[in-house]
Design a protein around this motif. Structure first.
Motif, PDB file in Angstrom:
ATOM      1  N   SER A  88      49.109 -27.325 106.775  1.00  0.00           N
ATOM      2  CA  SER A  88      49.461 -25.954 107.134  1.00  0.00           C
ATOM      3  C   SER A  88      48.497 -24.963 106.521  1.00  0.00           C
ATOM      4  O   SER A  88      48.225 -24.992 105.318  1.00  0.00           O
ATOM      5  N   GLU A  89      48.017 -24.052 107.353  1.00  0.00           N
ATOM      6  CA  GLU A  89      47.257 -22.932 106.837  1.00  0.00           C
ATOM      7  C   GLU A  89      48.171 -21.997 106.049  1.00  0.00           C
ATOM      8  O   GLU A  89      49.406 -22.097 106.093  1.00  0.00           O
ATOM      9  N   CYS A  90      47.559 -21.056 105.336  1.00  0.00           N
ATOM     10  CA  CYS A  90      48.336 -20.093 104.573  1.00  0.00           C
ATOM     11  C   CYS A  90      48.872 -19.021 105.518  1.00  0.00           C
ATOM     12  O   CYS A  90      48.287 -18.779 106.570  1.00  0.00           O
ATOM     13  N   ALA A  91      50.020 -18.445 105.161  1.00  0.00           N
ATOM     14  CA  ALA A  91      50.807 -18.713 103.967  1.00  0.00           C
ATOM     15  C   ALA A  91      51.768 -19.870 104.214  1.00  0.00           C
ATOM     16  O   ALA A  91      52.084 -20.191 105.360  1.00  0.00           O
ATOM     17  N   ALA A  92      52.229 -20.479 103.123  1.00  0.00           N
ATOM     18  CA  ALA A  92      53.179 -21.574 103.263  1.00  0.00           C
ATOM     19  C   ALA A  92      54.549 -21.072 103.672  1.00  0.00           C
ATOM     20  O   ALA A  92      55.279 -21.757 104.390  1.00  0.00           O
ATOM     21  N   CYS A  93      54.914 -19.860 103.228  1.00  0.00           N
ATOM     22  CA  CYS A  93      56.249 -19.313 103.486  1.00  0.00           C
ATOM     23  C   CYS A  93      56.192 -17.801 103.339  1.00  0.00           C
ATOM     24  O   CYS A  93      55.233 -17.263 102.784  1.00  0.00           O
ATOM     25  N   ALA A 172      50.389  -5.874 102.315  1.00  0.00           N
ATOM     26  CA  ALA A 172      49.006  -5.942 101.833  1.00  0.00           C
ATOM     27  C   ALA A 172      48.805  -7.018 100.780  1.00  0.00           C
ATOM     28  O   ALA A 172      47.697  -7.537 100.607  1.00  0.00           O
ATOM     29  N   THR A 173      49.866  -7.382 100.072  1.00  0.00           N
ATOM     30  CA  THR A 173      49.752  -8.399  99.017  1.00  0.00           C
ATOM     31  C   THR A 173      49.789  -9.832  99.553  1.00  0.00           C
ATOM     32  O   THR A 173      49.464 -10.767  98.829  1.00  0.00           O
ATOM     33  N   ALA A 174      50.211  -9.996 100.807  1.00  0.00           N
ATOM     34  CA  ALA A 174      50.577 -11.340 101.290  1.00  0.00           C
ATOM     35  C   ALA A 174      49.410 -12.320 101.366  1.00  0.00           C
ATOM     36  O   ALA A 174      49.549 -13.491 101.018  1.00  0.00           O
ATOM     37  N   TYR A 175      48.246 -11.844 101.805  1.00  0.00           N
ATOM     38  CA  TYR A 175      47.126 -12.752 102.053  1.00  0.00           C
ATOM     39  C   TYR A 175      46.390 -13.019 100.736  1.00  0.00           C
ATOM     40  O   TYR A 175      45.231 -12.664 100.556  1.00  0.00           O
ATOM     41  N   CYS A 176      47.099 -13.650  99.818  1.00  0.00           N
ATOM     42  CA  CYS A 176      46.587 -13.786  98.448  1.00  0.00           C
ATOM     43  C   CYS A 176      46.197 -15.204  98.066  1.00  0.00           C
ATOM     44  O   CYS A 176      45.684 -15.422  96.962  1.00  0.00           O
ATOM     45  N   THR A 177      46.427 -16.193  98.923  1.00  0.00           N
ATOM     46  CA  THR A 177      46.247 -17.565  98.454  1.00  0.00           C
ATOM     47  C   THR A 177      44.782 -17.946  98.276  1.00  0.00           C
ATOM     48  O   THR A 177      44.483 -18.886  97.541  1.00  0.00           O
ATOM     49  N   HIS A 178      43.847 -17.226  98.934  1.00  0.00           N
ATOM     50  CA  HIS A 178      42.431 -17.533  98.715  1.00  0.00           C
ATOM     51  C   HIS A 178      41.985 -17.135  97.312  1.00  0.00           C
ATOM     52  O   HIS A 178      40.920 -17.574  96.860  1.00  0.00           O
ATOM     53  N   THR A 179      42.766 -16.308  96.625  1.00  0.00           N
ATOM     54  CA  THR A 179      42.477 -16.004  95.220  1.00  0.00           C
ATOM     55  C   THR A 179      43.422 -16.743  94.281  1.00  0.00           C
ATOM     56  O   THR A 179      42.992 -17.322  93.283  1.00  0.00           O
ATOM     57  N   VAL A 180      44.711 -16.739  94.606  1.00  0.00           N
ATOM     58  CA  VAL A 180      45.695 -17.315  93.697  1.00  0.00           C
ATOM     59  C   VAL A 180      45.584 -18.837  93.640  1.00  0.00           C
ATOM     60  O   VAL A 180      45.650 -19.436  92.547  1.00  0.00           O
ATOM     61  N   VAL A 323      53.712 -23.233  97.950  1.00  0.00           N
ATOM     62  CA  VAL A 323      54.782 -22.239  97.959  1.00  0.00           C
ATOM     63  C   VAL A 323      54.616 -21.260  96.801  1.00  0.00           C
ATOM     64  O   VAL A 323      54.792 -20.039  96.964  1.00  0.00           O
ATOM     65  N   ALA A 324      54.265 -21.762  95.632  1.00  0.00           N
ATOM     66  CA  ALA A 324      54.093 -20.886  94.471  1.00  0.00           C
ATOM     67  C   ALA A 324      53.023 -19.829  94.731  1.00  0.00           C
ATOM     68  O   ALA A 324      53.225 -18.642  94.431  1.00  0.00           O
ATOM     69  N   ALA A 325      51.882 -20.241  95.274  1.00  0.00           N
ATOM     70  CA  ALA A 325      50.809 -19.284  95.557  1.00  0.00           C
ATOM     71  C   ALA A 325      51.252 -18.254  96.575  1.00  0.00           C
ATOM     72  O   ALA A 325      50.966 -17.056  96.447  1.00  0.00           O
ATOM     73  N   SER A 326      51.973 -18.694  97.599  1.00  0.00           N
ATOM     74  CA  SER A 326      52.443 -17.772  98.628  1.00  0.00           C
ATOM     75  C   SER A 326      53.457 -16.778  98.070  1.00  0.00           C
ATOM     76  O   SER A 326      53.469 -15.592  98.452  1.00  0.00           O
ATOM     77  N   LEU A 327      54.300 -17.231  97.156  1.00  0.00           N
ATOM     78  CA  LEU A 327      55.331 -16.351  96.597  1.00  0.00           C
ATOM     79  C   LEU A 327      54.761 -15.307  95.640  1.00  0.00           C
ATOM     80  O   LEU A 327      55.426 -14.303  95.348  1.00  0.00           O
ATOM     81  N   GLY A 329      52.317 -13.423  96.501  1.00  0.00           N
ATOM     82  CA  GLY A 329      52.186 -12.280  97.406  1.00  0.00           C
ATOM     83  C   GLY A 329      53.514 -11.628  97.723  1.00  0.00           C
ATOM     84  O   GLY A 329      53.596 -10.398  97.880  1.00  0.00           O
ATOM     85  N   VAL A 330      54.574 -12.425  97.819  1.00  0.00           N
ATOM     86  CA  VAL A 330      55.913 -11.879  98.067  1.00  0.00           C
ATOM     87  C   VAL A 330      56.364 -11.042  96.868  1.00  0.00           C
ATOM     88  O   VAL A 330      56.878  -9.923  97.030  1.00  0.00           O
ATOM     89  N   ALA A 331      56.166 -11.582  95.674  1.00  0.00           N
ATOM     90  CA  ALA A 331      56.529 -10.832  94.466  1.00  0.00           C
ATOM     91  C   ALA A 331      55.661  -9.591  94.324  1.00  0.00           C
ATOM     92  O   ALA A 331      56.133  -8.541  93.866  1.00  0.00           O
ATOM     93  N   GLY A 332      54.389  -9.696  94.717  1.00  0.00           N
ATOM     94  CA  GLY A 332      53.508  -8.537  94.660  1.00  0.00           C
ATOM     95  C   GLY A 332      53.989  -7.410  95.552  1.00  0.00           C
ATOM     96  O   GLY A 332      53.917  -6.228  95.187  1.00  0.00           O
ATOM     97  N   ALA A 333      54.483  -7.747  96.749  1.00  0.00           N
ATOM     98  CA  ALA A 333      55.012  -6.722  97.650  1.00  0.00           C
ATOM     99  C   ALA A 333      56.222  -6.029  97.036  1.00  0.00           C
ATOM    100  O   ALA A 333      56.377  -4.803  97.139  1.00  0.00           O
ATOM    101  N   GLU A 334      57.076  -6.806  96.374  1.00  0.00           N
ATOM    102  CA  GLU A 334      58.234  -6.212  95.698  1.00  0.00           C
ATOM    103  C   GLU A 334      57.790  -5.302  94.560  1.00  0.00           C
ATOM    104  O   GLU A 334      58.364  -4.231  94.339  1.00  0.00           O
TER     105      GLU A 334
END
Length: 350
Positions: A88-93, A172-180, A323-327, A329-334
């Motif tokens: 699966s490509e990013c994001a995982a969730c 804006a925070t979501a597409y973060c897995t290429h760094t995280v 999932v951790a990397a994707s989350l 971005g979720v926490a960043g949005a919050e």
């Protein structure tokens, strides 16, 4: 190894590399008729459909999910439940609940989940990871990672301003897995807490900076989005500072952008002399020739997926780190919604 590909924008590129690394692409799916037509020319004999559900009954060994950024988990769960290996490509969730459902599906399935996070496998990230694992840097204190695009305001607006596109839907925070994901891979850590900031209040969707406290005690600073001045090639930069040395990718044009600068101060060395060198990763070869540097991460991901399916090798990036990397971005949005206050990342370390 029989695979299907879902989503033919990036997916057609991935399908071509799937074939080059020895997979048989027997089916592909996209809602867009023009993309299916283009795929017919490049994937002769493959089943082409506009319904991803049609691939569930095709006796696939694996499926590559290259559909919309925010629509991967439901498809991954469906295929895992059928015993089909998932890449699966990013994001995982898109949130913690979906992430937990995905983890549960992967861990009860007879098949495997792999995250197609190619930046973990790029030459500069691998060189930094080798230096960390060899103990050259000492204890990691600070990691920084950039994934930035230098584009005109008009191009950025067209890309992220379309509400019918996933880029217009995601925070804006979501597409973060290429760094995280590279940070987590290099440090062996899990994310604990995130604070996110807009690069400038006048352009809230343009670029974000996130500070991430890691389970090792180290701090990570990640930047992604659209900012000017980056070198060409992959728009990616990674820096890791330890108690004894620094390793960071070189900000340069062309091939040097994949190299890494390592610097150790004199007090850390027996000769008392500061040492600095630039390291270049050996080229990855395929079919008797070198793979272009910018494609190395993709090729290694696909080779790893094949090794997982055919030989039982562990996924290069399994479901929990995905999932951790994707989350993050979720926490960043919050965090942004709450005035850049710290937000805990759900613990999915198991």
């Amino acid at each position: 190894m029989r695979v299907g590909v879902i989503g033919l924008r990036m997916g057609l590129f991935l399908a071509g590399w799937c074939r080059r690394v020895g997979m048989d692409v027997v089916a592909a799916c996209d809602l867009d008729a023009a993309r299916r037509k283009a795929a017919r020319e490049e994937l002769p004999g493959a089943v082409l459909t506009d319904r991803w559900e049609d691939l569930l009954d095709l006796r696939l060994d694996g499926v590559v999910l290259a559909n919309d950024f925010d629509a991967h988990a439901p498809l991954a769960i469906a295929f895992l439940e059928r015993g089909v290996h998932v890449l699966s490509e990013c994001a995982a969730c898109v949130d913690a609940d979906e992430g937990r459902l995905l983890i549960a599906a992967a861990e009860r399935s007879t098949a495997t989940y792999s995250f197609a996070e190619n930046y973990v496998c790029h030459p500069h990230v691998r060189l930094v990871q080798q230096a960390v694992e060899a103990g050259e840097l000492g204890r990691v204190c600070l990691a920084e990672a950039d994934y930035l695009h230098g584009m005109s305001p008009a191009h950025v607006a067209a890309l992220i301003g379309d509400p019918d596109s996933w880029r217009g839907r995601i925070p804006a925070t979501a597409y973060c897995t290429h760094t995280v994901s590279p940070v987590l891979a290099v440090t062996g850590a899990w994310p604990l807490e995130v604070v996110a900031f807009q690069a400038h209040e006048a352009d809230p969707g343009q670029a974000v900076v996130m500070t991430v406290r890691l389970s090792t005690g180290a701090l990570a600073v990640t930047r992604h989005g659209f900012l000017q001045g980056e070198p060409e090639s992959h728009w990616s930069w990674l820096s890791v500072r330890g108690t004894r040395a620094l390793a960071e990718s070189v900000r340069a044009l062309g091939e040097r952008a994949w190299s890494v600068r390592v610097r150790a101060e004199g007090w850390t060395r027996s000769d008392g002399v500061t040492h600095e060198e630039e390291r270049v990763a050996p080229p990855l070869t395929l079919d008797g020739g070198p793979v272009e540097r910018q494609a190395e991460g993709t090729v290694r991901v696909l080779q790893g997926f094949r090794a997982t399916v055919e030989h039982g090798e562990p996924p290069l990036v399994p479901v929990r780190p995905a999932v951790a990397a994707s989350l993050v971005g979720v926490a960043g949005a919050e965090s942004l919604r709450n005035g850049s206050r710290p937000v805990r990342v759900p613990d999915v370390s198991g």
